[in-house]
Design an enzyme around this catalytic site. Sequence first.
Site, PDB file in Angstrom:
ATOM      1  N   ARG A  53       0.771  -1.295   0.139  1.00  4.30           N
ATOM      2  CA  ARG A  53       0.097   0.010  -0.039  1.00  4.30           C
ATOM      3  C   ARG A  53       0.810   1.197   0.066  1.00  4.30           C
ATOM      4  NH1 ARG A  53       2.024   2.087   3.649  1.00  4.30           N
ATOM      5  NH2 ARG A  53       0.778   3.672   3.504  1.00  4.30           N
ATOM      6  N   ARG A  87      -7.354  -0.450  -6.799  1.00  2.00           N
ATOM      7  CA  ARG A  87      -7.893   0.789  -5.943  1.00  2.00           C
ATOM      8  C   ARG A  87      -8.226   1.899  -6.638  1.00  2.00           C
ATOM      9  NH1 ARG A  87      -4.324   1.325  -0.495  1.00  2.00           N
ATOM     10  NH2 ARG A  87      -6.145   2.111   0.211  1.00  2.00           N
ATOM     11  N   GLN A 188      -1.729   2.732  10.045  1.00  2.00           N
ATOM     12  CA  GLN A 188      -0.684   2.980   9.208  1.00  2.00           C
ATOM     13  C   GLN A 188       0.464   3.678  10.122  1.00  2.00           C
ATOM     14  OE1 GLN A 188      -3.643   3.376   7.876  1.00  2.00           O
ATOM     15  NE2 GLN A 188      -3.558   2.948   5.723  1.00  2.00           N
ATOM     16  N   ASP A 229      -1.883  10.878  -2.435  1.00  2.00           N
ATOM     17  CA  ASP A 229      -2.374   9.826  -3.128  1.00  2.00           C
ATOM     18  C   ASP A 229      -2.801  10.336  -4.598  1.00  2.00           C
ATOM     19  OD1 ASP A 229      -3.119   8.665  -0.588  1.00  2.00           O
ATOM     20  OD2 ASP A 229      -2.781   6.967  -1.810  1.00  2.00           O
TER      21      ASP A 229
END
Length: 337
Positions: A53, A87, A188, A229
């Site tokens: 990820r 994703r 995370q 992102d």
Amino acid sequence: MNTTASHDTIRAVQWHGDRLRLLDQRRLPAEEIWFDSTTSGDVTQAIRDLAVRGAPAIGIAAAWGVVLAAKTGEDLPAAMATLRAARPTAVNLMWALDRMKARVDSGADAAALEAEAQAIQDEDLAANRHMGELGAALIAPGSHVMTHCNTGSLATAGYGTALGVIRAGVEAGRIEQVFAGETRPWQQGARLTMWELVRDGIPARLIADSAASHLMKDGKVTWVIVGADRIAANGDTANKIGTYQLAIAARHHGVKFMVVAPSTTVDMATASGDDIEIELRDATELLSVSGTRTVIEGAEAWNPVFDVTPAELIDAIVTERGVILKPDEVQMRSMFP
Ligand code: MRU
């Protein structure tokens, strides 16, 4: 494992000629388990399940997925379409697949695709090191900083984006103390960022996400440093859920807010943050902690895993091409024509 500097010892995405070896980020820090993907389907699953990820890392993994598909004689367009849908928010995934598709369309064989995937991975590491220097230069010596999610070696080819700036800032004596938000629900920050920082000897303290404003209020933290992102054409930035509220709190307390991301995260085809698809994940991620249900059966939950920070709350966007202060569309278009 490549050990390239005392504050940079982790490489979580490793190509081994006929397989992609990944450090399973679902299991950290309790267990350091590596597993191999030998098909593009394995890689798609690893991306979907968050075994790998972080925006740059999923792009790199997908590129290797295309190589695996070529080597094992899979239907390449189908493999690329499946990888692309793994994703929705991190544009690095689509960027890497577009770059691999261009090579496929020009008739590249498996060896040429392997070289392309390696180039994507190597360029990411180089971009991170350069961004580290650029971002650290903005930070006054002896500073305390805060970060969110995991943007380190685990999330990239190595070194990291926001965590790369932190690594460089620590090396240069500019950063004295790092605060990492735990980043509920997937943790995370608690599970991955603290693992990286402790392993690499970087002075770090974990805080509950809900402690961030209280921390900023005492005036010691001077920068919030986060990754991205997807950065839209006007500078609006999608990042891990909770980033937006940190930016609001930072502005309120006079704390500067830095976004660090490679140019592969910039999406000039998306006009603003309103046009970025925000991934919704399964409610069970919120209703359980480490697989143990913590909320009454029958309860429902809403689990968006990214949010958008408007450009006006961002003081600096750092990419390997340079630093944009007070980002807006004009500056974005001049750096990313
Ligand atoms: O859901 P994740 O863990 O993939 O989300 C990761 C983030 O939001 C990171 O901040 C971002 O991808 C930048 S990683 C260098």
